[in-house]
Design a protein around this motif. Structure first.
Motif, PDB file in Angstrom:
ATOM      1  N   VAL A 430     -14.897   2.777 -10.070  1.00 44.46           N
ATOM      2  CA  VAL A 430     -15.725   3.462  -9.791  1.00 44.46           C
ATOM      3  C   VAL A 430     -14.972   5.341  -9.837  1.00 44.46           C
ATOM      4  O   VAL A 430     -15.152   5.987 -10.191  1.00 44.46           O
ATOM      5  CB  VAL A 430     -15.759   3.910  -8.784  1.00 44.46           C
ATOM      6  N   GLY A 431     -13.586   5.315 -10.068  1.00 46.19           N
ATOM      7  CA  GLY A 431     -12.520   6.065  -9.990  1.00 46.19           C
ATOM      8  C   GLY A 431     -10.838   5.981 -10.731  1.00 46.19           C
ATOM      9  O   GLY A 431     -11.037   4.739  -9.850  1.00 46.19           O
ATOM     10  N   ALA A 432     -10.310   6.724 -10.345  1.00 48.64           N
ATOM     11  CA  ALA A 432      -8.832   6.510 -10.252  1.00 48.64           C
ATOM     12  C   ALA A 432      -8.385   7.480  -9.702  1.00 48.64           C
ATOM     13  O   ALA A 432      -8.372   9.106 -10.785  1.00 48.64           O
ATOM     14  CB  ALA A 432      -8.666   6.268 -11.565  1.00 48.64           C
ATOM     15  N   LYS A 433      -6.764   7.485  -8.969  1.00 45.43           N
ATOM     16  CA  LYS A 433      -6.280   8.344  -8.786  1.00 45.43           C
ATOM     17  C   LYS A 433      -4.470   8.357  -9.304  1.00 45.43           C
ATOM     18  O   LYS A 433      -4.606   7.735  -9.434  1.00 45.43           O
ATOM     19  CB  LYS A 433      -6.088   9.144  -7.315  1.00 45.43           C
ATOM     20  N   ILE A 434      -4.271   9.436 -10.186  1.00 43.89           N
ATOM     21  CA  ILE A 434      -2.692   9.693 -10.952  1.00 43.89           C
ATOM     22  C   ILE A 434      -2.569  10.422 -10.712  1.00 43.89           C
ATOM     23  O   ILE A 434      -2.776  11.354 -10.352  1.00 43.89           O
ATOM     24  CB  ILE A 434      -3.396   9.876 -12.702  1.00 43.89           C
ATOM     25  N   ASN A 435      -1.113   9.470  -9.530  1.00 43.50           N
ATOM     26  CA  ASN A 435      -0.212  10.416  -8.878  1.00 43.50           C
ATOM     27  C   ASN A 435      -0.845  11.621  -7.625  1.00 43.50           C
ATOM     28  O   ASN A 435      -0.637  12.571  -7.878  1.00 43.50           O
ATOM     29  CB  ASN A 435       0.704  11.276 -10.126  1.00 43.50           C
ATOM     30  N   GLY A 436      -1.190  10.585  -7.481  1.00 43.47           N
ATOM     31  CA  GLY A 436      -1.840  10.975  -6.048  1.00 43.47           C
ATOM     32  C   GLY A 436      -3.625  11.785  -6.123  1.00 43.47           C
ATOM     33  O   GLY A 436      -4.308  12.573  -5.099  1.00 43.47           O
ATOM     34  N   ARG A 437      -3.950  12.329  -7.767  1.00 45.74           N
ATOM     35  CA  ARG A 437      -4.859  13.464  -7.327  1.00 45.74           C
ATOM     36  C   ARG A 437      -6.067  12.480  -8.615  1.00 45.74           C
ATOM     37  O   ARG A 437      -5.849  11.701  -9.458  1.00 45.74           O
ATOM     38  CB  ARG A 437      -4.824  14.355  -9.065  1.00 45.74           C
ATOM     39  N   ILE A 438      -7.081  12.960  -7.716  1.00 45.88           N
ATOM     40  CA  ILE A 438      -8.495  12.384  -8.876  1.00 45.88           C
ATOM     41  C   ILE A 438      -8.789  12.292 -10.079  1.00 45.88           C
ATOM     42  O   ILE A 438      -8.131  14.341  -9.968  1.00 45.88           O
ATOM     43  CB  ILE A 438      -9.790  12.578  -7.930  1.00 45.88           C
ATOM     44  N   ARG A 439      -8.675  11.345 -10.777  1.00 42.88           N
ATOM     45  CA  ARG A 439      -8.929  11.803 -12.849  1.00 42.88           C
ATOM     46  C   ARG A 439      -9.655  11.275 -12.920  1.00 42.88           C
ATOM     47  O   ARG A 439     -10.576  10.123 -12.846  1.00 42.88           O
ATOM     48  CB  ARG A 439      -7.126  11.842 -12.816  1.00 42.88           C
TER      49      ARG A 439
END
Length: 741
Positions: A430-439
């Motif tokens: 449903v979502g993703a964190k890229i390098n700790g940030r929601i993107r």
């Protein structure tokens, strides 16, 4: 033309114990069979199989493969047969020659359906024995080297096929040298002007820098040698097609390219690779963003090397590739570099070849691609499109939070990443964190990104994700999940329809009874039957007849009259197989039914939001996965949006029970004089004609006029038409029309 002993000498350089008798016999047999034939160049035809064999000796291939190269055109172009070759050379060689004969007939520049089927056959043949691909690539390489002897239309067809299929396939198998030469030869024929322009510029640049490459080679060799690293340094020039694609992709000019000249540093050991890297970086300044360590994170095709760019001697930007001899051999020949000889039994006169499918990671992509061939939801054109997409893509390397490396095509998104981890992870993303940030999930991933997937068990991947995903694996999984979700919704609808139909017949719907009758209905499972009923493809009465034949007479008619339901609910089981809808009276009912307003059940049903529909309209249903069915009048302009999606259209019709009248939504637009009492006159007409105003909106159009949008509830089309006609008769009303949303 190469002599017999010369070919044997080439093989003996890397395999002193080769089977000379096998090679001699294959040479003589091939030469005799092709003796009367000539190539387009006028050379003896047998010169072609000889050159193919010579190319394969550069890859250090086994005796059987060299023999196959000498024989690969005999079945197609001479009177040789598979049985004869099997008798003389063994079943293994005969099978390989036969596979290559079949591949000769494949056309990859035909219409898409044939092209896709041909590509499928190529991959299946390669999967059976990787040597088929190695001989095929060597065959194509020699044909491309002599392509100038062919007529123009054939040259262009072969060059296009090579650029689209064989060159990227060689790259995927790690055979970079062959890929680059195939691309350049194709580029020369497909875009001769662009090729000539780049070659001319390269010649000028080479003349300007004729002393630069030797100087840098010497400086690097001496620097590494002084620190005890016995390195072999070789300068190289970027290929014309590689320059062309980089200029096109990045929008650069020829002068802006910083890596036209590159250098390979080949050292004895892995330790020497990093020792050399440290020495280079402490001697010359590194160019930021130009360092890649493919030793610690190899490419998916097993390529390993360290890439870096430094501002080297003479303040010149220099691209360096640092690798061991073993890595260099693989970089040159890819999967063919795994064709090493082991002690053991002889096969076809040569020593056992290593099982490439077990030894090479480059083979894993091929295995996964073959697995996707079995996906029934992926038609041939989609398979070809997805596979080509992956063939041409470079890679990025991303990490899971636990440090697992995931290799993806360049341009991949968190959606691709999720499906690369596991299909279940992708389906619940449903979502993703890229390098700790929601993107956003459509964010393009970069090398070194750490990606954490946010999941929910309630998630079903949206169909639109298929257009965002880059990898064939993700696209196929999204398509499959979407199909399953729609099937589940139709299955739920079908179950409710059957439960209602069985209840009217005085029977209880049981899964066990349905399972026993599925074959009589022409399906393989209860799920298929429920889905077909939900889609309106099978009438509920047909299912009832299959499960309880005792309820019907010899003519298939009900043995006893059915009780009238009078319940005002949808029924999707007409004997004609056309989905019918019974409309509600606005009351409540706690039974498991399918109300038109869609507030319960797995598949909600509702009217068009901007205009509704009323009995008397010809209607159509539009399925929206995850949302339900929307009923539109057939004249609704909103239906244009679904012209390209015929699978979403459902054939529906009214089934009104006169004993249970109900109101239906409609919208009208009125242009009225702006004067006191005008709205009251409009409301009075509607009230006198037994209409009900559900909503009203006034839009000022001019000083003297208002546009009024009114949502009504009426009994049917005649009722609506009567109200509109009486409104038009009022002096204060300039126009009154129905809105078809």
């Amino acid at each position: 033309m190469m002599r017999q002993y010369e070919l044997v000498d080439l093989v003996k350089r890397y395999n002193p114990r080769c089977d000379e008798a096998l090679l001699d016999k294959a040479y003589v047999y091939g030469m005799m069979k092709h003796a009367p034939q000539k190539r387009a160049s006028g050379d003896p035809y047998f010169s072609h199989p000889l050159e193919v064999a010579a190319i394969l000796t550069e890859m250090r291939m086994d005796d059987a493969t060299i023999a196959v190269a000498l024989l690969h055109d005999t079945i197609e172009d001479t009177d040789a047969t598979k049985e004869e070759i099997s008798r003389m050379f063994g079943a293994e060689i005969a099978e390989l020659v036969d596979s290559l004969t079949k591949l000769k007939k494949l056309d990859f520049v035909s219409k898409k359906t044939e092209q896709a089927e041909n590509f499928r056959r190529l991959l299946l043949a390669v999967a059976a024995d990787i040597r088929v691909l190695l001989v095929k690539l060597a065959d194509r390489l020699h044909n491309m080297r002599t392509l100038h002897h062919m007529r123009e239309d054939k040259r262009l067809r072969i060059a296009e096929e090579t650029m689209e299929i064989y060159a990227p396939l060689a790259g995927r198998m790690g055979m970079q040298n062959i890929r680059e030469e195939l691309e350049d030869l194709s580029f020369r024929n497909l875009q001769p002007d662009a090729y000539a322009s780049i070659v001319t510029r390269l010649a000028l640049l080479r003349e300007e820098n004729k002393n630069l490459i030797p100087a840098i080679e010497q400086a690097l060799t001496e620097k590494l040698g002084s620190d005890g690293i016995p390195a072999r340094v070789k300068g190289r020039e970027k290929k014309p097609y590689s320059i062309f694609t980089k200029v096109q992709r990045k929008g650069l000019s020829f002068e802006q390219l910083s890596d036209i000249f590159g250098f390979r540093i080949v050292v004895p050991t892995l330790h020497d690779c990093y020792h050399a890297l440290g020495l280079v970086h402490t001697t010359w300044s590194m160019v930021p963003g130009r360092f890649k360590d493919y030793i610690s994170t190899p490419k998916q095709n097993d390529y390993r090397s360290i890439h870096t760019t430094v501002v080297g001697p003479g303040r010149q930007r220099v691209e360096l590739q640092i690798r061991t001899e073993e890595m260099h051999r693989f970089a040159e020949y890819g999967i063919a570099a795994h064709a090493l000889y082991k002690d053991g039994d002889k096969i076809s006169g040569g020593r056992n070849i290593v099982d490439l499918s077990k030894e090479s990671g480059a083979y894993s992509w091929l295995r996964e691609t073959i697995e996707r061939l079995n996906d029934p939801s992926l038609n041939p054109e989609e398979f070809l499109e997805n596979t080509k997409l992956e063939l041409f893509q470079d890679q990025v390397f991303c990490f899971t939070p636990k440090g697992r490396i995931i290799a993806l095509p360049r341009g991949a998104t968190p959606i691709d990443f999720a499906y690369a981890v596991h299909t279940d992870v992708g389906n619940t993303c449903v979502g993703a964190k890229i390098n700790g940030r929601i993107r956003p999930v459509m964010t393009e991933l970069a090398n070194g990104d750490e990606v954490e997937i946010v999941r929910s068990d309630a998630q079903v991947p949206p169909a639109a994700w298929e257009q965002i995903a880059v990898t064939g694996r993700a696209r196929a999984a999204i398509r499959r999940a979407t199909r399953d979700a729609v099937r589940k919704q139709f299955g739920g609808l079908g179950r409710q329809i059957l439960e209602r139909a069985f209840e009217r017949a005085g029977r209880t719907f049981l899964d066990a009874d349905l399972a026993a009758a599925v074959h009589r209905l022409g399906h393989n499972s209860s799920t298929e039957v429920l889905t077909a009923v939900g889609r309106g493809e099978i009438a509920s009465e047909a299912v009832l007849r299959a499960v309880h034949p005792e309820l019907f007479d010899a003519r298939g008619q009900p043995a006893t009259p059915r009780p009238a339901t009078g319940d005002g609910w949808f029924d999707a089981g007409s004997t004609s197989g056309v989905m019918k809808f019974r409309v509600p009276d606005g009351g409540s009912d706690d039974r498991t039914s399918i109300p038109i307003r869609g507030l319960s059940g797995d598949l909600p049903v509702r009217f068009a939001p901007n205009g509704g529909a009323v009995p008397g309209d010809r209607i159509v249903g539009i399925l929206t996965p995850g949302e339900g069915i929307t009923i539109y009048p057939i004249q609704s302009p909103a239906l244009k949006a679904f012209d390209e999606e015929p699978s979403r259209w459902l054939d529906v019709r009214w089934d009104i029970d006169p004993t249970t009248p109900a109101r239906f939504p409609a919208r009208i637009t009125i242009n009225s004089l702006n004067e006191p009492g005008s709205l009251a006159q409009i409301a009075q007409v509607i009230a006198e004609n037994d209409g009900n105003i559900d909503n009203i909106k006034m839009i000022p159009k001019a000083a003297d006029f208002h546009e009024i949008l009114i949502d009504l509830e009426v009994w049917d089309l005649k009722h609506l038409t009567r109200i509109i006609n009486q409104l038009r008769a009022k002096p204060i009303i300039a126009s009154a029309t129905r809105v078809n949303g």
